[in-house]
Scaffold this motif. Structure first.
Motif, PDB file in Angstrom:
ATOM      1  N   ALA A 167     -51.310  44.572  35.946  1.00 28.16           N
ATOM      2  CA  ALA A 167     -51.683  43.221  35.529  1.00 28.16           C
ATOM      3  C   ALA A 167     -53.176  43.140  35.222  1.00 28.16           C
ATOM      4  O   ALA A 167     -53.961  43.961  35.696  1.00 28.16           O
ATOM      5  CB  ALA A 167     -51.323  42.222  36.630  1.00 28.16           C
ATOM      6  N   ASP A 168     -53.558  42.149  34.439  1.00 31.97           N
ATOM      7  CA  ASP A 168     -54.973  41.965  34.118  1.00 31.97           C
ATOM      8  C   ASP A 168     -55.799  41.792  35.385  1.00 31.97           C
ATOM      9  O   ASP A 168     -56.905  42.352  35.508  1.00 31.97           O
ATOM     10  CB  ASP A 168     -55.153  40.744  33.215  1.00 31.97           C
ATOM     11  N   GLU A 169     -55.267  41.015  36.339  1.00 29.45           N
ATOM     12  CA  GLU A 169     -56.014  40.765  37.577  1.00 29.45           C
ATOM     13  C   GLU A 169     -56.097  42.003  38.469  1.00 29.45           C
ATOM     14  O   GLU A 169     -56.892  42.048  39.411  1.00 29.45           O
ATOM     15  CB  GLU A 169     -55.386  39.604  38.359  1.00 29.45           C
ATOM     16  N   ASP A 170     -55.297  43.005  38.160  1.00 31.46           N
ATOM     17  CA  ASP A 170     -55.360  44.267  38.910  1.00 31.46           C
ATOM     18  C   ASP A 170     -56.238  45.309  38.214  1.00 31.46           C
ATOM     19  O   ASP A 170     -56.242  46.476  38.604  1.00 31.46           O
ATOM     20  CB  ASP A 170     -53.949  44.835  39.113  1.00 31.46           C
ATOM     21  N   GLY A 171     -56.936  44.869  37.166  1.00 33.03           N
ATOM     22  CA  GLY A 171     -57.921  45.748  36.546  1.00 33.03           C
ATOM     23  C   GLY A 171     -57.454  46.505  35.326  1.00 33.03           C
ATOM     24  O   GLY A 171     -58.028  47.541  34.994  1.00 33.03           O
TER      25      GLY A 171
END
Length: 265
Positions: A167-171
């Motif tokens: 995910a985007d929030e996971d980098g």
């Protein structure tokens, strides 16, 4: 293949694993009942679309690898998140064009490691190496890959069917940017990732089925996929369904995976 034997790890057969489900979609044998169960459930949702997508994705890998070896003259390939080896493998495509091509595969799945030495064998003139590393640790990948690849020369970086698990929030963007920043001019980013642009209802049902099996998926729009290619020159035909990237035959229905190749100038 060169390098040391990978350390043995326990294979969890109680939960489905994306690499093994993908292997089942491709008709492979390196999966377990829990993987087949999830695979059948997902295939039933979209009328067999997931297995078609897996096959189309393999075709995208073959065409992009051949194009970069033949047309761009690239002789180094870094494939991250390679999954369970399925012939023809990327190194077989690259080394059929250029026998001296150097290929590094990266994965950290125990079942992939178990098959690596047996299946990832290349030409005598080239090098085929396997690196055990987590895709979310790009600096460790680059450090290990540099033992085989010369990052002062062009490299084809393949992130095939990988980023929909990050995910985007996971980098996700930092991961790609770190890898691309390490590449020399003339290098290329090859990327395919899931989208809900073509079959939103089926894709969302598939995401829910994976989630029920403990696997998180992310579907991205064409514009969102484009952000991974910031600063790169997209090769024709741009960001399209993987089946539509320089196809060799007429696509058999919609494929919910975008694919593209970006050139670093």
């Amino acid at each position: 293949m060169t390098g040391t034997e990978p350390a043995a790890q326990e294979i969890d057969t109680t939960r489905p694993h994306p690499a093994r489900v993908y292997d089942w979609f491709l008709g492979g044998k390196d999966n377990y009942p829990v993987d087949e169960e999830l695979g059948r459930r997902i295939a039933a949702i979209d009328g067999g679309g997931a297995p078609r997508a897996a096959l189309a994705n393999r075709g995208f890998m073959r065409r992009t690898t051949r194009a970069l070896a033949q047309e761009a003259g690239i002789r180094q390939f870094l494939d991250i998140g390679t999954g369970i080896p399925t012939e023809p493998n990327l190194h077989q495509i690259a080394q059929s064009v250029a026998p001296d091509a150097r290929v590094v595969y990266v994965d950290n799945d125990p079942i992939v490691l178990a098959h690596a030495n047996a299946l990832l064998r290349g030409t005598a003139e080239g090098v085929t190496e396997y690196v055990q590393a987590d895709a979310r640790d790009p600096r460790a990948i680059l450090e290990q890959a540099a033992r085989v690849l010369d990052f002062g020369r062009p490299v084809a970086l393949s992130l095939i069917a990988l980023l929909h698990f990050v995910a985007d929030e996971d980098g996700a963007h930092d991961l790609v940017a770190t890898l691309v920043d390490a590449l020399a001019p003339g290098s290329c980013l090859v990327l395919s990732t899931m989208t809900a642009d073509f079959e939103p209802e089926n894709v969302q049902k598939g995401i829910a089925a994976y989630a029920a099996g403990g696997v998180t998926l992310v579907a991205r729009s064409q514009a969102e996929v484009g952000t991974f290619f910031k600063g790169l020159e997209l090769l024709e035909p741009g960001i399209v369904s993987v089946a539509d990237w320089r196809p060799e035959s007429e696509p058999d229905g919609p494929i919910s995976l975008y694919g593209a190749v970006g050139l670093k100038r």
